[in-house]
Design a protein around this motif. Structure first.
Motif, PDB file in Angstrom:
ATOM      1  N   ASP A 103      -3.344   2.403  -3.918  1.00 56.37           N
ATOM      2  CA  ASP A 103      -3.335   3.595  -3.242  1.00 56.37           C
ATOM      3  C   ASP A 103      -4.727   4.009  -2.826  1.00 56.37           C
ATOM      4  N   GLU A 104      -5.024   5.115  -2.287  1.00 56.83           N
ATOM      5  CA  GLU A 104      -6.488   5.533  -1.851  1.00 56.83           C
ATOM      6  C   GLU A 104      -7.239   5.995  -3.140  1.00 56.83           C
ATOM      7  N   PHE A 105      -6.386   6.718  -4.045  1.00 56.05           N
ATOM      8  CA  PHE A 105      -7.097   7.278  -5.197  1.00 56.05           C
ATOM      9  C   PHE A 105      -7.611   6.179  -6.077  1.00 56.05           C
ATOM     10  N   GLU A 106      -6.659   5.178  -6.357  1.00 47.95           N
ATOM     11  CA  GLU A 106      -7.180   3.889  -7.223  1.00 47.95           C
ATOM     12  C   GLU A 106      -8.167   3.350  -6.499  1.00 47.95           C
ATOM     13  N   GLU A 107      -8.093   2.862  -5.180  1.00 45.53           N
ATOM     14  CA  GLU A 107      -9.005   2.165  -4.408  1.00 45.53           C
ATOM     15  C   GLU A 107     -10.619   2.931  -4.661  1.00 45.53           C
ATOM     16  N   SER A 108     -10.524   4.218  -4.819  1.00 40.47           N
ATOM     17  CA  SER A 108     -11.919   5.045  -4.872  1.00 40.47           C
ATOM     18  C   SER A 108     -12.358   4.790  -6.217  1.00 40.47           C
ATOM     19  N   ARG A 118       0.736  -1.150   0.030  1.00 39.10           N
ATOM     20  CA  ARG A 118      -0.166   0.119  -0.024  1.00 39.10           C
ATOM     21  C   ARG A 118       0.749   1.155  -0.032  1.00 39.10           C
ATOM     22  N   ARG A 119       0.522   2.104  -0.584  1.00 38.91           N
ATOM     23  CA  ARG A 119       1.218   3.408  -0.766  1.00 38.91           C
ATOM     24  C   ARG A 119       1.474   3.950   0.543  1.00 38.91           C
ATOM     25  N   GLY A 120       2.714   4.395   0.768  1.00 42.05           N
ATOM     26  CA  GLY A 120       2.942   5.053   2.315  1.00 42.05           C
ATOM     27  C   GLY A 120       3.273   3.934   3.335  1.00 42.05           C
ATOM     28  N   ARG A 121       2.881   2.593   3.244  1.00 46.28           N
ATOM     29  CA  ARG A 121       3.166   1.465   4.295  1.00 46.28           C
ATOM     30  C   ARG A 121       4.221   0.840   3.838  1.00 46.28           C
ATOM     31  N   ASN A 126       7.505   2.367  -0.654  1.00 43.03           N
ATOM     32  CA  ASN A 126       6.144   2.592  -1.141  1.00 43.03           C
ATOM     33  C   ASN A 126       5.459   3.979  -1.296  1.00 43.03           C
ATOM     34  N   ALA A 127       6.409   4.994  -1.273  1.00 44.48           N
ATOM     35  CA  ALA A 127       5.950   6.502  -1.426  1.00 44.48           C
ATOM     36  C   ALA A 127       5.803   6.621  -2.737  1.00 44.48           C
ATOM     37  N   GLN A 128       4.781   5.868  -3.645  1.00 43.76           N
ATOM     38  CA  GLN A 128       4.655   6.215  -5.067  1.00 43.76           C
ATOM     39  C   GLN A 128       3.269   5.806  -5.282  1.00 43.76           C
TER      40      GLN A 128
END
Ligand code: C2O
Ligand code: CU
Ligand code: CU
Length: 472
Positions: free
Chosen positions: A177-182, A94-97, A144-146
């Motif tokens: 990432d959150e955007f894609e999951e939305s 996950r992005r950021g983790r 995963n900062a991407q």
């Protein structure tokens, strides 16, 4: 070494690709090439994500490289080089983790783990000078900062990467990432990774390895199974296509030229979906597509073909069998993810790719890779334009360029703006003989020594790589 047959092969590629915009429809041919068994007798293996040990704020995995005996061709056993004993494992991040991987090398050859497409600090990027020798281990940290994208893991030792990938060491690594999951794209069991590659087998199932033997690799494997079938529901699927071959181009076409939707490339989502009937998937590249099987009734079988098979080869890659109904709340939005603006380039560089017939070496700007030489010195945060020219007009060999650390934008090919399918962020670009392309990129966050190279693994092994020292 350039043999006559691979000259012909490479030359033919240019002709086929020139014909692509018009589209090709392939039919089965009766081949003379040795390929294992009849198609569509083995089910596709859909890898489940590896389970991490969850620690506070990060996911921890252990990846042991070791030999394993697996069944790839029905009725035979193949000794492979594997991560944890399996073909085509999958990691979902996950992005950021951050993901932390302890890599333990139980092979009798060195291994240097590289996350292709990863925005990765120097010490975790798999530089050949950091290779892990047999019996050794090393910790890799992926922040995963991407943005969400489909990445993959392979070896980067200087003389072993091609064989290690060929013998089975390829893992898929998805960043979400959150955007894609939305977005309402197909999810869960309807989001499937397809690692594609070729291989050459003995009758008894043993892999045949020859660095220059790419034309003999007539068996197409998807997630480690030869031309499998996949039973699908009559609804939309997201398919993540990853080409882990050493050298093979897949020119993918569904059924008799059915339409599907291209949604993402190497660096993740395209700015907008692109309806298409044909995709070029070069070694190292990823493309993601959405296929709507609701267009076809239950009972329909759709073959995914490679419209560019080698001489005497049949074109089948795998088959989708529509076997059941299912709800489908998914859809493909008309806008996906905009491409960032890199501003105006302050630095221009040129890279000319060529082949030295006398030495068999593949060169960038006339030089083969030298681990003791720094070729370029980019500055963090400074936008650059790279012009990549494939000077192999005599032999017609395609070459690609893959800079580590950051993705790039394609500015133009032969002076013309890129097609919609190439409008997203990329990390690998193939340039045909006699052609050139310009890309724009900016290295960010990490200083250090990184590589850039052609991703046709035989060329890379024969020298087609440079080093960049990135500094503040
Ligand atoms: Cu797939 Cu140097 O990378
Ligand atoms: Cu890479
Ligand atoms: Cu090349």
């Amino acid at each position: 070494m350039l043999t006559r047959r691979n000259v012909l092969r490479a030359g033919a590629t240019a002709g086929v690709l020139a014909a692509v915009p018009g589209g090709l429809v392939v039919g089965s041919r009766s081949g003379t090439a040795r390929a294992a068994g009849s198609p569509f007798t083995t089910p596709l293996k859909v890898p489940a994500p590896l389970r991490p040990v969850r620690l506070v704020g990060q996911d921890f995995y252990r990846l042991t490289t070791r030999e394993a005996d697996v069944t790839m061709l029905p009725g035979t056993t193949t000794r492979i080089r594997s991560f944890n004993g399996t073909m085509s494992p999958l990691i979902v991040a996950r992005r950021g983790r951050p993901v932390v991987i302890e890599q333990i090398n139980r092979l009798d050859v060195p291994f240097s783990m590289h996350l292709h497409g990863g925005h990765t600090p120097e010490g975790s990027d798999g530089h050949p000078r950091n290779q892990v020798d047999p019996g050794g281990r090393r910790i890799f940290r992926y922040p995963n900062a991407q943005d969400a994208a489909t990445l993959w893991i392979h070896d980067h030792t200087h003389h072993g990467h091609a064989e290690n990938a060929y013998r089975g060491l390829a893992a898929t690594y998805i960043v979400t990432d959150e955007f894609e999951e939305s977005l309402p794209l197909p999810k869960g069991q309807y989001d499937v990774t397809l690692q594609m590659r070729d291989a050459d087998f003995e009758e008894n199932g043993a892999l045949v390895w020859d660095l220059h033997g790419f034309e003999d690799r007539h068996t197409i494997l998807v997630n480690g199974r030869p031309r499998p079938f996949f039973e699908v529901a009559a609804r939309k699927y997201r398919l993540r296509l990853v080409n882990t071959s050493n050298e093979r181009l897949f020119l993918l076409q569904l059924g008799e030229g059915e339409e599907f939707t291209h949604i993402a490339t190497d660096g993740g989502l395209l700015p907008a979906p692109v309806p298409t009937r044909m995709l070029q998937l070069w070694p190292g590249e990823r493309h993601e597509i959405v296929v709507d099987f609701a267009r076809y009734g239950i009972g329909r079988k759709l073959v995914l073909n490679n419209a560019y098979p080698y001489e005497g080869e049949s074109p089948e890659v795998m088959r989708f069998d529509v076997v059941r109904d299912a709800d489908d709340p998914s859809s493909v939005p008309s806008q996906l993810r905009p491409v960032p603006d890199f501003g105006t380039s302050e630095i221009e560089r040129e890279f000319t790719m060529s082949f030295n017939r006398q030495t068999g070496e593949h060169l960038i700007n006339g030089k083969p890779f030298d681990i003791d030489r720094v070729d370029i010195r980019p500055k963090l945060g400074v936008t650059e334009t790279w012009k990549i020219t494939n000077a192999d007009t005599q032999f017609g060999i395609p070459h690609s360029m893959h800079p580590h650390l950051d993705t790039f934008k394609i500015l133009d090919r032969n002076g013309k703006p890129p097609a919609a399918a190439e409008a997203g962020l990329k990390d690998t670009i193939t340039v045909m003989a006699g052609e050139s392309a310009r890309i724009q990129l900016r290295f960010t966050d990490y200083e250090g020594l990184y590589m850039y190279h052609c991703h046709l693994m035989g060329h890379l092994q024969m020298g087609m790589m440079g080093q960049m020292k990135i500094t503040r």
